[in-house]
Design an enzyme around this catalytic site. Sequence first.
Site, short mmCIF file in Angstrom:
data_model
loop_
_atom_site.label_atom_id
_atom_site.label_comp_id
_atom_site.label_asym_id
_atom_site.label_seq_id
_atom_site.Cartn_x
_atom_site.Cartn_y
_atom_site.Cartn_z
N CYS A 97 59.44 56.01 14.90
CA CYS A 97 58.53 56.92 15.59
C CYS A 97 58.37 56.51 17.07
O CYS A 97 59.32 56.66 17.83
CB CYS A 97 57.22 57.00 14.83
SG CYS A 97 56.33 58.51 15.21
N GLU A 104 57.37 52.40 6.61
CA GLU A 104 56.42 51.33 6.31
C GLU A 104 55.14 51.86 5.66
O GLU A 104 54.31 51.08 5.20
CB GLU A 104 56.08 50.54 7.60
CG GLU A 104 55.19 51.25 8.60
CD GLU A 104 55.90 52.35 9.40
OE1 GLU A 104 57.08 52.66 9.10
OE2 GLU A 104 55.26 52.91 10.29
N HIS A 145 57.97 57.27 9.10
CA HIS A 145 57.34 55.95 8.91
C HIS A 145 57.62 55.36 7.54
O HIS A 145 56.75 55.43 6.65
CB HIS A 145 55.82 56.09 9.07
CG HIS A 145 55.36 56.31 10.46
ND1 HIS A 145 55.05 55.29 11.31
CD2 HIS A 145 55.18 57.46 11.16
CE1 HIS A 145 54.66 55.78 12.48
NE2 HIS A 145 54.74 57.09 12.42
N1 GLN Z 1 53.16 60.57 19.27
C1 GLN Z 1 53.48 59.19 19.47
C2 GLN Z 1 54.22 58.97 20.77
O1 GLN Z 1 54.64 59.89 21.38
C3 GLN Z 1 54.31 58.64 18.34
C4 GLN Z 1 53.52 58.70 17.06
C5 GLN Z 1 53.88 57.65 16.06
O2 GLN Z 1 54.48 56.61 16.37
N2 GLN Z 1 53.47 57.89 14.85
O3 GLN Z 1 54.40 57.87 21.19
#
Ligand code: GLN
Length: 206
Positions: free
Chosen positions: A78, A173, A171
């Site tokens: 992410c 995790e 994610h």
């Molecule tokens: N929206 C976050 C970003 O742009 C990422 C979200 C996340 O890691 N769950 O950094």
Amino acid sequence: MNIGVLAVQGDFAEHCHVLRTIGATAIEVRLPDHLAGLDGLIIPGGESTTLSRLMSLYGLREPVARMASSGKAVWGTCAGMIMLANEITEADPVPLQLMDVGVQRNAFGRQVDSFEQALAIRGFGDDEYHGIFIRAPVIIRVGAGVDVLAALPDGRPVAVQQGKLLATSFHPELTADARVHRYFVALAGGPSFDPDAPAIAAPRVR
Ligand code: GLN
């Protein structure tokens, strides 16, 4: 296997927990010295603008980039995936430019537009993987040396690999399915990945 988890911001504790349940040693990385002797590094989810700033503040950009270019395994989830990209659609944050992909942040909308999606991951057999997407980014350009491991039903890639670099929009995790962590530990030089190994990590006790 010594796997570092960047622990300046985001959900590093959850990654450490899954790593420990599969027998790896999880090491929280806050300063460049903590990278010594690691077999691999995970950059967790969180907020990439904050991650980017804290990585600059603690002098982590160069050492993490050196680690990746020396052939060590690095996995971004992410916000971590945003940090690994060559380019993103905005000026901030400044990514590390380690993977030949382009990434769009917050590609599905706001926090309330977070969702879950069953994913077929290449090499993981018939059992779909439960992908948790939280204000997630998506990959909008895939370079020639990059393999797409999983995509959404509309075809947009959400898991990619370039050599020993791995990036996921979702994610792993946050699930009880440790397959992506096992896959990464194998990439880092650990036991080879067995898609049929029991998929369940022990639930996390806080
Ligand atoms: N929206 C976050 C970003 O742009 C990422 C979200 C996340 O890691 N769950 O950094």
